[in-house]
Each structure stands twice: as C-alpha cells, then as structure tokens.
Enzyme design. Structure first.
Site, PDB file in Angstrom:
ATOM      1  N   ALA A  19       0.662  -1.183   0.053  1.00  0.00           N
ATOM      2  CA  ALA A  19      -0.017  -0.098  -0.078  1.00  0.00           C
ATOM      3  C   ALA A  19       0.997   1.274  -0.186  1.00  0.00           C
ATOM      4  O   ALA A  19       0.385   2.183  -0.671  1.00  0.00           O
ATOM      5  CB  ALA A  19      -1.241   0.009   1.166  1.00  0.00           C
TER       6      ALA A  19
ATOM      7  N   GLU B 247      12.175  -2.718  -8.187  1.00  0.00           N
ATOM      8  CA  GLU B 247      11.753  -1.716  -7.041  1.00  0.00           C
ATOM      9  C   GLU B 247      12.211  -0.379  -7.787  1.00  0.00           C
ATOM     10  O   GLU B 247      13.125  -0.142  -8.030  1.00  0.00           O
ATOM     11  CB  GLU B 247      12.740  -2.057  -6.030  1.00  0.00           C
ATOM     12  CG  GLU B 247      12.632  -3.270  -5.363  1.00  0.00           C
ATOM     13  CD  GLU B 247      11.676  -3.451  -4.223  1.00  0.00           C
ATOM     14  OE1 GLU B 247      11.117  -2.354  -4.033  1.00  0.00           O
ATOM     15  OE2 GLU B 247      11.200  -4.327  -3.873  1.00  0.00           O
TER      16      GLU B 247
ATOM     17  N   GLU C 220       3.446   2.185  -1.078  1.00  0.00           N
ATOM     18  CA  GLU C 220       4.472   2.157  -2.374  1.00  0.00           C
ATOM     19  C   GLU C 220       3.724   3.139  -3.318  1.00  0.00           C
ATOM     20  O   GLU C 220       3.467   2.740  -4.577  1.00  0.00           O
ATOM     21  CB  GLU C 220       5.156   0.971  -2.801  1.00  0.00           C
ATOM     22  CG  GLU C 220       5.931   0.159  -1.625  1.00  0.00           C
ATOM     23  CD  GLU C 220       6.066  -0.977  -2.076  1.00  0.00           C
ATOM     24  OE1 GLU C 220       6.100  -1.780  -3.049  1.00  0.00           O
ATOM     25  OE2 GLU C 220       6.629  -1.707  -0.855  1.00  0.00           O
TER      26      GLU C 220
ATOM     27  N   ASN D  55       2.603  -9.742  -1.192  1.00  0.00           N
ATOM     28  CA  ASN D  55       3.858 -10.354  -1.795  1.00  0.00           C
ATOM     29  C   ASN D  55       4.461 -11.367  -1.056  1.00  0.00           C
ATOM     30  O   ASN D  55       5.724 -11.836  -1.312  1.00  0.00           O
ATOM     31  CB  ASN D  55       4.784  -9.367  -2.202  1.00  0.00           C
ATOM     32  CG  ASN D  55       5.572  -9.693  -3.454  1.00  0.00           C
ATOM     33  OD1 ASN D  55       5.286 -10.266  -4.215  1.00  0.00           O
ATOM     34  ND2 ASN D  55       6.863  -9.148  -3.313  1.00  0.00           N
TER      35      ASN D  55
ATOM     36  N   SER E 219       8.256  -0.334  -4.477  1.00  0.00           N
ATOM     37  CA  SER E 219       9.079   0.743  -4.125  1.00  0.00           C
ATOM     38  C   SER E 219       9.816   0.365  -2.745  1.00  0.00           C
ATOM     39  O   SER E 219       9.022  -0.011  -2.158  1.00  0.00           O
ATOM     40  CB  SER E 219       8.531   2.207  -4.531  1.00  0.00           C
ATOM     41  OG  SER E 219       8.809   2.792  -3.267  1.00  0.00           O
TER      42      SER E 219
END
Ligand SMILES: *[C@@H]1O[C@H](CO)[C@@H](O)[C@H](O)[C@H]1NC(C)=O
Length: 422
Positions: free
Chosen positions: A183, A385, A185, A255, A309
């Site tokens: 969330a 990322e 990111e 994830n 990220s």
C-alpha cells in the site's frame, strides 16, 4: 463561537493528527548478514534493504523505523550483534506532514488545469478507477476495463486490457504488470497509469500497442492504499481480518501470499510481522486477482512485472533458495536491457539499477508473485523496485514525472525484448 473553536480543532486534528503515531520516530540504517537482516522483518518495520554490493559496509543494509519506545532496546540489540547502525532521519511525522502539504498544493494546481490526470501528484482509489473507465469510454476499440472482483473491504479492483485485437489473437504475447500490492509504495500506481497512457493515449511506440496484449492492474491493494492515505502512511499489507490475531494485527503481505514455498519461513508466519504471509496461500482476494489474470493467459504471458518501491532493482527468481531458474541467463539479460534503458534517463543522484537474483542480492523470500509466476511458466518475471532517492516511500510529487518517464523507457525496452524473442 465555542462550537467554531471545537470545529476548527477537529479539522486541525484531522490534518495534523493523522501522522501523530510517527511523532519522534526515527529512521536508521543498520548493516548485517542477510540472515540477520531477514530476521528483523519479523519484528520491525523495514522500509527497504540495500544489497551488499551497493552498501559501504559490505553487508546488506536495512532502513528501519524505530519508535521512541523501540529505540533503546534495538540500538542495544544492534550493538550486541555487531551490526553497525547510523541515523538517517529524525522525525517521520514531520516528513509526512511536508509530503501531505505538497500533495495538497499540487492537487489544486492539477484541478485548475482541467486535465484528467497529471504526473505531479497522487490519486486515490476512486480517482484511479474513474480514470480507467474514462479511458475505456474514450478508446473502446483498444481498452477494456475488467471489474476483477472486490477487495476484502469491498472495493472494486479494476484492471485494463489493452489490445488492438480484443485479446482474440492468440499469437500475440501478453505482458502483465501490477502496482501497489504494497500500500505505502505510492509511486507505483502512477507508473502503471503512465504505461497505460503511453500505450493508449500517446501511442508512443505503436509496435508495442499493436504487437502485444497488455494487462495492467494499477491498484492491486485498494484497501491498504486507502488506509495509507487516510490513516497510516506506512501501511503495507492488505486489510483482511480472517486470520488469528487479526484484531491486533490485521492484513497480510500480498507479496508473501502466493503459493510458492508458502509457509516455509517462520518469520512470515507471525501475523504482526510486516511480511505476514496470511492464513493460507492465496487467502487474499487481491492476490487471487493477480493469480487469475496470470493463469487466464498463461501460455502467452511472456513478461510479468510487479511494481514496488524502493531501491532501484530488478529482482528475479528464485527468491526462496538463491538458485537460478533454467532460463536464468535470459532473465538476467532481459533485466539488464530494461535497467540500462532506465539508467540512461535517470537523475544523477539516483543509484544505478541492480539486476540480480532476489536471494543473492538481498535475502531469502517465500510466497512472492515473482517466484510464483516464474514457477507456473511465465518466462520473464521480476520484482521492480522503483527509485525512492532520499525520500523512500514519500517520493515528493515533483519526482513522479521523472520516475514514470524513465520507467516507461525500461518497460518499453522489455516489451521490445519480448517481441524480438517471441
Ligand atoms: C530452488 O527452488 C526452486 C523453486 O522452487 C526449485 O525448482 C529448485 O529445485 C530449488 N533448488 C535447490 C538447489 O533446492
């Protein structure tokens, strides 16, 4: 008058109170072996990890958030375990208030210009869904919005299919991209929306629009994302409450919830850990949306990218044990192709991208979408990322345009790679 004062206080409280829980929280960089760093994930909030190849200490480094209450205990622990530590930021609440003020002023400017989307701000779940519907209405021959189902809290999860042949030409490769499984990111949905925009509105590289069928999920975890806007800027997980201890510790790490070596990492079994894998593999409706999209077009899905990220990395399988899949060399080559395209456009201050096996670059992980998609047969699968510069998740809105532009160059390079090897 009294009522007015109370009202004012309530409004101020709403604006300033939201980040109160991070008052006095500090960020530290702590170095250690991959095992030691991986262990921290069970009890601490780790914002990102830096590969040993990039860190000054020669160890994997984690960026951790410590509350005033946690600080003493953990600084002692790091010291006792010979883990070098340094302070990076002082008061997280203050930084969050700065971010919020900037977003507010940019939103006003964006509204005034009358554009339906701009690349200098962040949008909420409703606005993102509206934008997708607008695009589908405007480009009915190219864009289809799929209502993929509801999140745990009942929000509509939408994704777009982009295809010049309505997904009926089974000779074409498919590329699947998701964003905001985590969330906080926030920079990931703009990247997904920009990819859609480049393929549909700008038709920037028509070969890619015509030769490939695209599936893009710009906001995979709407519950967590809205919670990160409205309640807790550092929220990472879903908001589900179907596991033991979910009253105290709601939510699952999307994830870690995929069915690949799920349930084999003790730290991920703790419901209060930021990497909690969930009560069972695919327990999360948000994760099942991604699973089903991938399985639907499995035979022609060639590239899967999960946007995350931060840290400037393309990570590939296997995260569970650090060995390479049979096509490891190709995975590396395609990753380098994408990373190089991004690096060419990157800001001077950005770290160059690192491309590598997730476990070798960082530490072991289980239940990731990258490993699961590779295991079911998608040849090229990555965790990407994106940059955080010195801001981490709190990327100031004025950097969004840079990040979406450079990342599109990388995705386009990956798509060309797919076409050339198809
Ligand atoms: C590592 O994990 C992958 C994926 O599950 C598996 O195919 C491979 O055999 C494992 N390698 C070793 C050496 O355990």
């Amino acid at each position: 008058m009294e009522r007015l004062v109370v009202c004012l206080l309530l409004v101020l409280g709403a604006v300033y109170g939201r980040h109160e829980k991070y008052e006095g929280h500090q960020l530290f960089k702590v170095a250690g072996t991959a095992e030691k760093i991986a262990e921290l994930y069970e009890q601490l909030d780790i914002l990102t990890a830096t590969p040993s190849s990039r860190s000054e200490s020669g160890y994997v480094e984690a960026l951790v958030r410590l509350s005033p209450e946690e600080r003493l205990q953990w600084l002692k622990y790091f010291d006792a375990n010979s883990m070098p530590v340094s302070k990076i930021a002082d008061n997280l609440a203050e930084i969050m208030r700065g971010e919020e003020a900037k977003i507010k002023s940019n939103r006003i400017a964006a509204k005034r210009s009358g554009r339906s989307i701009s690349w200098d701000t962040y949008y909420n779940h409703e606005e993102i869904n509206e934008y997708l519907d607008e695009l589908a209405a405007e480009y009915p021959d190219l864009v289809t919005v799929i209502n993929a189902g509801l999140s745990y809290e009942g929000r509509q999860i939408k994704y777009v299919r982009i295809s010049t042949t309505r997904f009926e030409n089974l000779q074409k490769p498919v590329i699947v991209i998701d964003a905001a499984v985590h969330a906080r990111e926030w920079v990931t949905p703009p990247v997904a929306l920009y990819i859609i925009n480049q393929l549909v509105v700008a038709a920037a590289d028509s070969v890619l629009t015509e030769g490939i069928d695209w599936v893009i999920i710009p906001l995979a975890n709407p519950d967590g994302y809205q919670y990160s806007i409205e309640e807790d800027r550092m929220w990472r997980k879903t908001r589900s409450r179907s596991h033991a201890s979910s009253d105290a510790c709601p939510g699952v790490d999307g994830n870690r919830n995929f069915d690949h070596h799920w349930g084999t990492n003790a730290a991920a079994a703790n419901p209060c850990a930021i990497i909690f894998e969930g009560p069972s593999a695919f327990s999360e409706p948000e994760v099942r949306v991604i699973r089903d999209v991938v399985l639907q077009q499995l035979s022609r899905t060639s590239l899967y990218i999960s946007l995350h990220s931060f840290g400037n990395m393309f990570l590939y399988a296997w995260g569970n044990n650090g060995t390479l899949p049979a096509n490891g060399l190709i995975l590396h080559l395609a990753g380098v192709t994408m990373a190089t395209a991004i690096d060419e456009l990157a800001l001077d201050k950005a770290d160059p991208y690192i491309v590598g096996n997730a476990a070798n670059v960082l530490y072991y992980t289980t239940g990731t979408s990258r490993d699961w998609t590779r295991a079911v047969g998608v040849p090229l699968t990555y965790t990407l990322e994106l940059p955080g510069y010195e801001y981490g998740f709190l990327v100031p809105p004025e950097y969004v345009e840079q990040i979406v532009t450079e990342t599109w160059a990388g995705i386009a390079a990956g798509a060309h790679y797919v076409l050339s090897s198809w």
